[in-house]
Design an enzyme around this catalytic site. Structure first.
Site, PDB file in Angstrom:
ATOM      1  N   GLY A  37       0.845  -1.201   0.000  1.00  0.00           N
ATOM      2  CA  GLY A  37       0.000   0.000   0.000  1.00  0.00           C
ATOM      3  C   GLY A  37       0.879   1.250   0.000  1.00  0.00           C
ATOM      4  N   LYS A  55      -8.319  14.576  17.066  1.00  0.00           N
ATOM      5  CA  LYS A  55      -7.104  13.778  17.300  1.00  0.00           C
ATOM      6  C   LYS A  55      -5.956  14.639  17.827  1.00  0.00           C
ATOM      7  CE  LYS A  55      -8.171  10.473  13.606  1.00  0.00           C
ATOM      8  NZ  LYS A  55      -7.951  10.192  12.175  1.00  0.00           N
ATOM      9  N   ARG A  74      -8.001  19.973   3.691  1.00  0.00           N
ATOM     10  CA  ARG A  74      -7.339  19.234   2.595  1.00  0.00           C
ATOM     11  C   ARG A  74      -7.051  20.207   1.466  1.00  0.00           C
ATOM     12  NH1 ARG A  74      -5.466  14.771   3.542  1.00  0.00           N
ATOM     13  NH2 ARG A  74      -7.394  13.671   4.021  1.00  0.00           N
ATOM     14  N   HIS A 113       2.277  17.719   4.473  1.00  0.00           N
ATOM     15  CA  HIS A 113       1.307  18.497   5.243  1.00  0.00           C
ATOM     16  C   HIS A 113       2.003  19.748   5.779  1.00  0.00           C
ATOM     17  CE1 HIS A 113      -1.400  15.253   4.900  1.00  0.00           C
ATOM     18  NE2 HIS A 113      -1.404  14.766   6.122  1.00  0.00           N
TER      19      HIS A 113
HETATM   20  P1  NAP Z   1      -3.534   1.678   0.716  1.00  0.00           P
HETATM   21  O1  NAP Z   1      -2.516   2.337  -0.140  1.00  0.00           O
HETATM   22  O2  NAP Z   1      -4.942   1.728   0.280  1.00  0.00           O
HETATM   23  O3  NAP Z   1      -3.095   0.115   0.869  1.00  0.00           O
HETATM   24  C1  NAP Z   1      -3.791  -0.774   1.697  1.00  0.00           C
HETATM   25  C2  NAP Z   1      -3.806  -2.160   1.079  1.00  0.00           C
HETATM   26  O4  NAP Z   1      -4.599  -2.175  -0.117  1.00  0.00           O
HETATM   27  C3  NAP Z   1      -2.496  -2.713   0.599  1.00  0.00           C
HETATM   28  O5  NAP Z   1      -1.727  -3.148   1.680  1.00  0.00           O
HETATM   29  C4  NAP Z   1      -2.939  -3.858  -0.286  1.00  0.00           C
HETATM   30  O6  NAP Z   1      -3.200  -4.994   0.506  1.00  0.00           O
HETATM   31  C5  NAP Z   1      -4.279  -3.376  -0.843  1.00  0.00           C
HETATM   32  N1  NAP Z   1      -4.221  -3.070  -2.273  1.00  0.00           N
HETATM   33  C6  NAP Z   1      -5.207  -3.384  -3.143  1.00  0.00           C
HETATM   34  N2  NAP Z   1      -4.893  -2.970  -4.375  1.00  0.00           N
HETATM   35  C7  NAP Z   1      -3.680  -2.404  -4.313  1.00  0.00           C
HETATM   36  C8  NAP Z   1      -2.825  -1.804  -5.278  1.00  0.00           C
HETATM   37  N3  NAP Z   1      -3.149  -1.713  -6.561  1.00  0.00           N
HETATM   38  N4  NAP Z   1      -1.646  -1.301  -4.870  1.00  0.00           N
HETATM   39  C9  NAP Z   1      -1.300  -1.371  -3.575  1.00  0.00           C
HETATM   40  N5  NAP Z   1      -2.058  -1.949  -2.618  1.00  0.00           N
HETATM   41  C10 NAP Z   1      -3.249  -2.467  -2.972  1.00  0.00           C
HETATM   42  O7  NAP Z   1      -3.514   2.216   2.206  1.00  0.00           O
HETATM   43  P2  NAP Z   1      -2.556   3.324   2.885  1.00  0.00           P
HETATM   44  O8  NAP Z   1      -2.932   4.667   2.397  1.00  0.00           O
HETATM   45  O9  NAP Z   1      -1.149   2.865   2.773  1.00  0.00           O
HETATM   46  O10 NAP Z   1      -3.048   3.236   4.414  1.00  0.00           O
HETATM   47  C11 NAP Z   1      -2.798   2.100   5.210  1.00  0.00           C
HETATM   48  C12 NAP Z   1      -3.099   2.421   6.668  1.00  0.00           C
HETATM   49  O11 NAP Z   1      -2.215   3.448   7.101  1.00  0.00           O
HETATM   50  C13 NAP Z   1      -4.518   2.963   6.911  1.00  0.00           C
HETATM   51  O12 NAP Z   1      -4.977   2.522   8.155  1.00  0.00           O
HETATM   52  C14 NAP Z   1      -4.314   4.441   6.968  1.00  0.00           C
HETATM   53  O13 NAP Z   1      -5.313   5.097   7.725  1.00  0.00           O
HETATM   54  C15 NAP Z   1      -2.965   4.523   7.653  1.00  0.00           C
HETATM   55  N6  NAP Z   1      -2.267   5.750   7.381  1.00  0.00           N
HETATM   56  C16 NAP Z   1      -2.261   6.230   6.119  1.00  0.00           C
HETATM   57  C17 NAP Z   1      -1.596   7.406   5.862  1.00  0.00           C
HETATM   58  C18 NAP Z   1      -1.566   7.942   4.465  1.00  0.00           C
HETATM   59  O14 NAP Z   1      -1.008   8.976   4.272  1.00  0.00           O
HETATM   60  N7  NAP Z   1      -2.102   7.287   3.462  1.00  0.00           N
HETATM   61  C19 NAP Z   1      -0.912   8.068   6.880  1.00  0.00           C
HETATM   62  C20 NAP Z   1      -0.897   7.518   8.180  1.00  0.00           C
HETATM   63  C21 NAP Z   1      -1.587   6.347   8.399  1.00  0.00           C
HETATM   64  P3  NAP Z   1      -2.980  -6.494  -0.021  1.00  0.00           P
HETATM   65  O15 NAP Z   1      -1.562  -6.631  -0.499  1.00  0.00           O
HETATM   66  O16 NAP Z   1      -3.269  -7.299   1.191  1.00  0.00           O
HETATM   67  O17 NAP Z   1      -3.973  -6.665  -1.116  1.00  0.00           O
END
Ligand code: NAP
Length: 373
Positions: free
Chosen positions: A12, A246, A271, A278
């Site tokens: 992700g 938060k 946003r 940020h």
């Molecule tokens: P994300 O990019 O949506 O990825 C989450 C999961 O989606 C991946 O681990 C993967 O799991 C799946 N996935 C499905 N299709 C994908 C694709 N084409 N490419 C990559 N992954 C895919 O989530 P994220 O933004 O990293 O956030 C993850 C967590 O961190 C959340 O709880 C979020 O609230 C937290 N967080 C995010 C941020 C931010 O800036 N985004 C900042 C702080 C905390 P599988 O491999 O299992 O399919």
């Protein structure tokens, strides 16, 4: 012996930034790591510097997870909700490191940001804590920026206005912003080439496109390009967004402050259309009046990532921008001056990469603390 680490959510947005940092810092050689997935069980794991990391394990297979000394997850709150307590029920006593918010305010969890709360983390480990969660991105970035003032007990209260990048809403929003930018540009690109075109005519085409969801067909929701959204996360039903709440709770939890020591933090979270940094504008009421050079040296000496930009027009425009910070661990601080409210009030503007200090780096550093135990 190397610790067994299960990495869930590694592909992700946060997970891949974290994995890249782990590769760059040569962390992988210190671990016996297994990669897990919720959707690609049996596929090949990543190949890093010619090393293949086996096939992907099922991230819901508790029997596989229970073998791990440490589980590092960037998968999201839904995953944590489904797995964490079931694993605990099976008697798993390993360490859980999590990027999602689900366990952040849980009493058994510590919010990790070791340049700010290293001693609290170490004390918690000694007291048996096994659950370590990354903080909200703006909170972690604020504490990295203002850590010196907090450490010296100089802050009475803060009002913060945030300018948050689209990456904080997930990878799809980075694509959405770029597509919107393309749609807007395409709508006026021929006019832009003409010398005598009225800029108001161009602006009116863009504005009507942004206002009309029908003509702006690509997306149903509020446009990000040429726009901003003054609401982030869900409704707290008290006039505040969850993101705004938060700030107060997580900061005081990270700093381990008792109720009567708590710092008041109020915020307005917005946003905007930057990609991964940020920015935050702080109005800070200090507990005592001190001069600006002392304040600057306290801010600079707190950690090695803070840098101060002089509060003049040239330096600010040239250096104090999200594009200067993107992809780096710098925490830029600028616009430091006394407020017109009085000598006990100062203003500060800070910028940090929300995918690094705001998400992945505190987790990477926590993992390193645990593998040294
Ligand atoms: P994300 O990019 O949506 O990825 C989450 C999961 O989606 C991946 O681990 C993967 O799991 C799946 N996935 C499905 N299709 C994908 C694709 N084409 N490419 C990559 N992954 C895919 O989530 P994220 O933004 O990293 O956030 C993850 C967590 O961190 C959340 O709880 C979020 O609230 C937290 N967080 C995010 C941020 C931010 O800036 N985004 C900042 C702080 C905390 P599988 O491999 O299992 O399919």
């Amino acid at each position: 012996m190397k610790k067994k680490v299960g990495f869930v959510g590694w592909r992700g947005l946060v997970g891949s930034v974290l994995l890249n940092r782990m590769i760059f810092k040569k962390d992988l050689s210190k671990l016996n790591i297994k990669f897990f997935t919720t959707s690609q069980v049996g596929h090949n794991g990543p190949k890093i510097n010619n090393t293949k990391f086996g096939i992907l394990e099922n991230a819901y297979d508790l029997q596989k997870l229970i073998e791990m000394d440490i589980i590092l997850t960037c998968q999201g709150s839904e995953y944590t909700k489904k797995v964490y307590f079931n694993l605990k029920k099976l008697g798993w006593t390993g360490f859980w490191i999590d990027a999602s918010s689900y366990l952040r305010m849980h009493k058994s969890a510590i919010i990790v940001l070791d340049p700010v709360n290293y001693n609290f983390i170490m004390q918690s480990i000694e007291n048996g804590c096994r659950t370590f969660v990354g903080g909200n991105c703006t909170v972690s970035l604020m504490l990295m920026a203002l850590g010196g003032l907090f450490d010296n007990n100089l802050i009475k209260r803060i009002f913060v206005s945030t300018y948050q990048a689209v990456s904080g809403a997930g990878s799809s929003y980075i694509k959405k912003l770029l597509l919107e930018m393309g749609v807007l540009h395409n709508s006026v690109k021929d006019d832009l080439k003409k010398n005598n075109i009225s800029i108001l005519k161009i602006e009116s085409v863009i504005t009507s496109l942004l206002k009309s969801r029908n003509s702006f067909r690509l997306f149903n929701d509020t446009p990000l390009a040429g726009n901003l959204i003054p609401w982030i996360d869900s409704d707290n039903n008290d006039g505040k967004s969850k993101e705004e709440v938060k700030g107060q709770f997580e900061t005081n939890k990270i700093l381990n402050l008792k109720t009567d020591e708590e710092v008041i933090i109020d915020s307005m979270c917005v946003r905007i259309s930057t990609f991964r940094c940020h920015s935050q504008s702080f109005l800070i009421e200090l507990n005592k009046i001190i001069n600006l050079s002392e304040i600057k040296s306290i801010l600079l000496n707190h950690n090695k990532w803070t840098e101060i930009v002089d509060n003049d027009k040239y330096s600010t425009i040239r250096y104090l921008t999200p594009s200067m910070v993107s992809g780096t661990l710098k925490i830029l601080l600028g616009r430091i001056r006394f407020s017109s409210f009085g000598k006990s009030y100062i203003t500060v503007f800070s910028i940090g990469d929300q995918l690094l200090w705001g998400a992945s780096e505190p987790l990477r550093r926590m993992l390193n603390i645990l593998i040294k135990l």
